[in-house]
Design a protein around this motif. Structure first.
Motif, PDB file in Angstrom:
ATOM      1  N   SER A  79       0.833  -1.211   0.000  1.00 23.38           N
ATOM      2  CA  SER A  79       0.000   0.000   0.000  1.00 23.38           C
ATOM      3  C   SER A  79       0.862   1.253   0.000  1.00 23.38           C
ATOM      4  O   SER A  79       0.588   2.219  -0.723  1.00 23.38           O
ATOM      5  CB  SER A  79      -0.927   0.006   1.224  1.00 23.38           C
ATOM      6  N   GLY A  80       1.914   1.245   0.814  1.00 22.35           N
ATOM      7  CA  GLY A  80       2.795   2.409   0.874  1.00 22.35           C
ATOM      8  C   GLY A  80       3.511   2.651  -0.445  1.00 22.35           C
ATOM      9  O   GLY A  80       3.669   3.803  -0.877  1.00 22.35           O
ATOM     10  N   THR A  81       3.937   1.571  -1.096  1.00 24.31           N
ATOM     11  CA  THR A  81       4.623   1.707  -2.386  1.00 24.31           C
ATOM     12  C   THR A  81       3.657   2.209  -3.455  1.00 24.31           C
ATOM     13  O   THR A  81       3.997   3.088  -4.256  1.00 24.31           O
ATOM     14  CB  THR A  81       5.224   0.350  -2.806  1.00 24.31           C
ATOM     15  N   ARG A  82       2.453   1.664  -3.474  1.00 21.74           N
ATOM     16  CA  ARG A  82       1.434   2.157  -4.419  1.00 21.74           C
ATOM     17  C   ARG A  82       1.197   3.648  -4.219  1.00 21.74           C
ATOM     18  O   ARG A  82       1.135   4.425  -5.188  1.00 21.74           O
ATOM     19  CB  ARG A  82       0.127   1.394  -4.211  1.00 21.74           C
ATOM     20  N   ASN A  83       1.103   4.066  -2.955  1.00 17.04           N
ATOM     21  CA  ASN A  83       0.851   5.475  -2.680  1.00 17.04           C
ATOM     22  C   ASN A  83       2.013   6.353  -3.128  1.00 17.04           C
ATOM     23  O   ASN A  83       1.817   7.481  -3.596  1.00 17.04           O
ATOM     24  CB  ASN A  83       0.580   5.671  -1.187  1.00 17.04           C
ATOM     25  N   LYS A  84       3.246   5.852  -2.994  1.00 12.20           N
ATOM     26  CA  LYS A  84       4.410   6.608  -3.463  1.00 12.20           C
ATOM     27  C   LYS A  84       4.351   6.794  -4.977  1.00 12.20           C
ATOM     28  O   LYS A  84       4.664   7.882  -5.489  1.00 12.20           O
ATOM     29  CB  LYS A  84       5.713   5.893  -3.078  1.00 12.20           C
ATOM     30  N   PHE A  85       3.933   5.760  -5.693  1.00 10.24           N
ATOM     31  CA  PHE A  85       3.817   5.894  -7.148  1.00 10.24           C
ATOM     32  C   PHE A  85       2.698   6.861  -7.530  1.00 10.24           C
ATOM     33  O   PHE A  85       2.760   7.486  -8.589  1.00 10.24           O
ATOM     34  CB  PHE A  85       3.574   4.527  -7.789  1.00 10.24           C
ATOM     35  N   LEU A  86       1.705   6.997  -6.686  1.00  8.26           N
ATOM     36  CA  LEU A  86       0.627   7.951  -6.952  1.00  8.26           C
ATOM     37  C   LEU A  86       1.031   9.380  -6.626  1.00  8.26           C
ATOM     38  O   LEU A  86       0.710  10.314  -7.370  1.00  8.26           O
ATOM     39  CB  LEU A  86      -0.618   7.591  -6.125  1.00  8.26           C
ATOM     40  N   GLU A  87       1.740   9.569  -5.538  1.00  6.86           N
ATOM     41  CA  GLU A  87       1.935  10.912  -4.990  1.00  6.86           C
ATOM     42  C   GLU A  87       3.298  11.532  -5.275  1.00  6.86           C
ATOM     43  O   GLU A  87       3.459  12.741  -5.131  1.00  6.86           O
ATOM     44  CB  GLU A  87       1.703  10.876  -3.475  1.00  6.86           C
ATOM     45  N   SER A  88       4.285  10.734  -5.667  1.00  5.04           N
ATOM     46  CA  SER A  88       5.628  11.275  -5.898  1.00  5.04           C
ATOM     47  C   SER A  88       5.687  12.035  -7.221  1.00  5.04           C
ATOM     48  O   SER A  88       4.883  11.822  -8.133  1.00  5.04           O
ATOM     49  CB  SER A  88       6.662  10.154  -5.907  1.00  5.04           C
ATOM     50  N   GLN A  89       6.680  12.914  -7.326  1.00  4.61           N
ATOM     51  CA  GLN A  89       6.929  13.615  -8.580  1.00  4.61           C
ATOM     52  C   GLN A  89       7.642  12.675  -9.558  1.00  4.61           C
ATOM     53  O   GLN A  89       8.290  11.707  -9.154  1.00  4.61           O
ATOM     54  CB  GLN A  89       7.805  14.849  -8.325  1.00  4.61           C
ATOM     55  N   ASP A  90       7.540  12.974 -10.852  1.00  2.00           N
ATOM     56  CA  ASP A  90       8.154  12.106 -11.862  1.00  2.00           C
ATOM     57  C   ASP A  90       9.638  11.895 -11.595  1.00  2.00           C
ATOM     58  O   ASP A  90      10.157  10.782 -11.743  1.00  2.00           O
ATOM     59  CB  ASP A  90       7.973  12.710 -13.263  1.00  2.00           C
ATOM     60  N   TRP A  91      10.343  12.967 -11.223  1.00  2.00           N
ATOM     61  CA  TRP A  91      11.792  12.853 -11.031  1.00  2.00           C
ATOM     62  C   TRP A  91      12.156  12.072  -9.759  1.00  2.00           C
ATOM     63  O   TRP A  91      13.285  11.620  -9.619  1.00  2.00           O
ATOM     64  CB  TRP A  91      12.443  14.243 -10.994  1.00  2.00           C
ATOM     65  N   GLU A  92      11.194  11.888  -8.881  1.00  2.72           N
ATOM     66  CA  GLU A  92      11.430  11.061  -7.701  1.00  2.72           C
ATOM     67  C   GLU A  92      11.229   9.573  -8.014  1.00  2.72           C
ATOM     68  O   GLU A  92      11.751   8.718  -7.300  1.00  2.72           O
ATOM     69  CB  GLU A  92      10.477  11.478  -6.582  1.00  2.72           C
ATOM     70  N   ILE A  93      10.492   9.283  -9.078  1.00  7.35           N
ATOM     71  CA  ILE A  93      10.184   7.898  -9.446  1.00  7.35           C
ATOM     72  C   ILE A  93      11.157   7.361 -10.478  1.00  7.35           C
ATOM     73  O   ILE A  93      11.686   6.257 -10.330  1.00  7.35           O
ATOM     74  CB  ILE A  93       8.745   7.795 -10.000  1.00  7.35           C
ATOM     75  N   TYR A  94      11.409   8.136 -11.524  1.00  3.77           N
ATOM     76  CA  TYR A  94      12.116   7.629 -12.694  1.00  3.77           C
ATOM     77  C   TYR A  94      13.539   8.179 -12.773  1.00  3.77           C
ATOM     78  O   TYR A  94      13.760   9.392 -12.640  1.00  3.77           O
ATOM     79  CB  TYR A  94      11.330   7.964 -13.966  1.00  3.77           C
ATOM     80  N   ASN A  95      14.478   7.291 -13.015  1.00  3.94           N
ATOM     81  CA  ASN A  95      15.898   7.651 -12.993  1.00  3.94           C
ATOM     82  C   ASN A  95      16.270   8.685 -14.049  1.00  3.94           C
ATOM     83  O   ASN A  95      17.183   9.488 -13.840  1.00  3.94           O
ATOM     84  CB  ASN A  95      16.754   6.399 -13.218  1.00  3.94           C
ATOM     85  N   GLU A  96      15.594   8.647 -15.183  1.00  2.00           N
ATOM     86  CA  GLU A  96      16.003   9.494 -16.316  1.00  2.00           C
ATOM     87  C   GLU A  96      15.436  10.909 -16.252  1.00  2.00           C
ATOM     88  O   GLU A  96      15.774  11.748 -17.098  1.00  2.00           O
ATOM     89  CB  GLU A  96      15.555   8.841 -17.635  1.00  2.00           C
ATOM     90  N   ILE A  97      14.576  11.193 -15.295  1.00  2.00           N
ATOM     91  CA  ILE A  97      13.921  12.503 -15.229  1.00  2.00           C
ATOM     92  C   ILE A  97      14.644  13.381 -14.216  1.00  2.00           C
ATOM     93  O   ILE A  97      14.811  13.003 -13.056  1.00  2.00           O
ATOM     94  CB  ILE A  97      12.435  12.367 -14.840  1.00  2.00           C
ATOM     95  N   ASP A  98      15.078  14.555 -14.662  1.00  2.00           N
ATOM     96  CA  ASP A  98      15.770  15.497 -13.779  1.00  2.00           C
ATOM     97  C   ASP A  98      14.767  16.406 -13.086  1.00  2.00           C
ATOM     98  O   ASP A  98      13.750  16.805 -13.671  1.00  2.00           O
ATOM     99  CB  ASP A  98      16.753  16.355 -14.580  1.00  2.00           C
ATOM    100  N   GLU A  99      15.078  16.731 -11.852  1.00  2.00           N
ATOM    101  CA  GLU A  99      14.236  17.673 -11.120  1.00  2.00           C
ATOM    102  C   GLU A  99      14.348  19.049 -11.766  1.00  2.00           C
ATOM    103  O   GLU A  99      15.461  19.508 -12.060  1.00  2.00           O
ATOM    104  CB  GLU A  99      14.666  17.748  -9.660  1.00  2.00           C
ATOM    105  N   PRO A 100      13.223  19.705 -12.034  1.00  2.00           N
ATOM    106  CA  PRO A 100      13.281  21.042 -12.645  1.00  2.00           C
ATOM    107  C   PRO A 100      14.047  22.013 -11.752  1.00  2.00           C
ATOM    108  O   PRO A 100      13.930  21.976 -10.530  1.00  2.00           O
ATOM    109  CB  PRO A 100      11.805  21.442 -12.772  1.00  2.00           C
ATOM    110  N   GLU A 101      14.847  22.851 -12.391  1.00  2.00           N
ATOM    111  CA  GLU A 101      15.577  23.859 -11.630  1.00  2.00           C
ATOM    112  C   GLU A 101      14.628  24.976 -11.220  1.00  2.00           C
ATOM    113  O   GLU A 101      13.775  25.402 -12.002  1.00  2.00           O
ATOM    114  CB  GLU A 101      16.723  24.420 -12.457  1.00  2.00           C
TER     115      GLU A 101
END
Length: 246
Positions: free
Chosen positions: A192-214
């Motif tokens: 449940s916690g992992t599912r919620n992280k995939f719902l609520e996290s930002q793209d750059w927190e989930i996927y390795n190839e996505i950089d956090e916007p400056e």
């Protein structure tokens, strides 16, 4: 939903929709549509599991990288997945129009591979469950292709999205059926916690190839300009005072 236990309710999150063209028809695919199709394919209630959410969000990111503001033709979308999971497979099938029970005039392409690049051709639920026995964070790896140009984007999930014992517990609970009640309850909580992280996290927190916007730098106050205006104002007041005494 984890076998042998009950997952908590998912938080309400609006992830938007994936917009595609199937011939002349513009189609919007939401996470609710994914949940409904996944339920149809598993003969269960509509449910967006962790793998559904992961694939849906990865597709939004990947297709966005490939097409920008263009609406992709469904027939031009290729998805290659290394995640043998009913949720991920059904989501990719829905997006590409390659799955059973879909009315699709112009399907794209979907391929499911083991990590050693061997193709998994039997996409039935029992075989997917069997093929997923040794899943790890490494399996959460997808390739999205613009078939008309051959351009591809790879998207993979950060291992930090999963608790350290997540896949070991999953194997005991869902594959081997050897988990104790305590292990079932722990996996239910982690699932449940992992599912919620995939719902609520930002793209750059989930996927390795996505950089956090400056962040946009804050504008510094124009000290020199302010001082010049103040000096001008003082001069005007002095001139005004001189003329007022005459």
């Amino acid at each position: 939903m984890p076998d042998g236990s009950v997952a908590s309710e998912a938080p309400e999150v609006d992830l938007g929709a994936i917009t595609i063209l199937d011939g002349d028809e513009e189609i919007e695919i939401s996470l609710d549509d994914v949940a409904e199709y996944h339920g149809l394919m598993t003969n269960s209630e509509p449910d967006a599991c962790t793998c559904c959410i992961c694939m849906f969000r990865a597709a939004k990111v990947g297709l966005g990288e490939l097409y920008g503001d263009e609406i992709p033709e469904r027939s031009d979308i290729g998805i290659t997945s290394y995640l043998p999971s009913p949720g991920a497979v059904h989501t990719a099938m829905l997006i590409t129009g390659t799955g059973p029970k879909l009315e699709c005039g112009n399907p794209g392409q979907f391929r499911l591979l083991y990590l050693n690049e061997t193709e998994i051709e039997d996409l039935s639920n029992p075989n997917l469950k069997s093929a997923s026995a040794d899943n790890s964070a490494e399996n959460y790896h997808f390739i999205f292709t613009r078939l008309s140009t051959g351009e591809s984007v790879e998207i993979s999930v950060s291992g930090e999205m999963f608790p350290s014992d997540y896949f070991e517990l999953r194997k005991k609970v869902q594959i081997e059926m050897t988990a104790t009640e305590d292990e079932k309850n722990l996996f239910s909580s982690e699932w449940s916690g992992t599912r919620n992280k995939f719902l609520e996290s930002q793209d750059w927190e989930i996927y390795n190839e996505i950089d956090e916007p400056e962040e946009e730098p804050e504008e510094e106050p124009d000290v020199a300009g302010g001082a010049a205006f103040l000096a001008f104002l003082i001069c005007m007041l002095v001139v005004f005072a001189v003329f007022a005494r005459r």
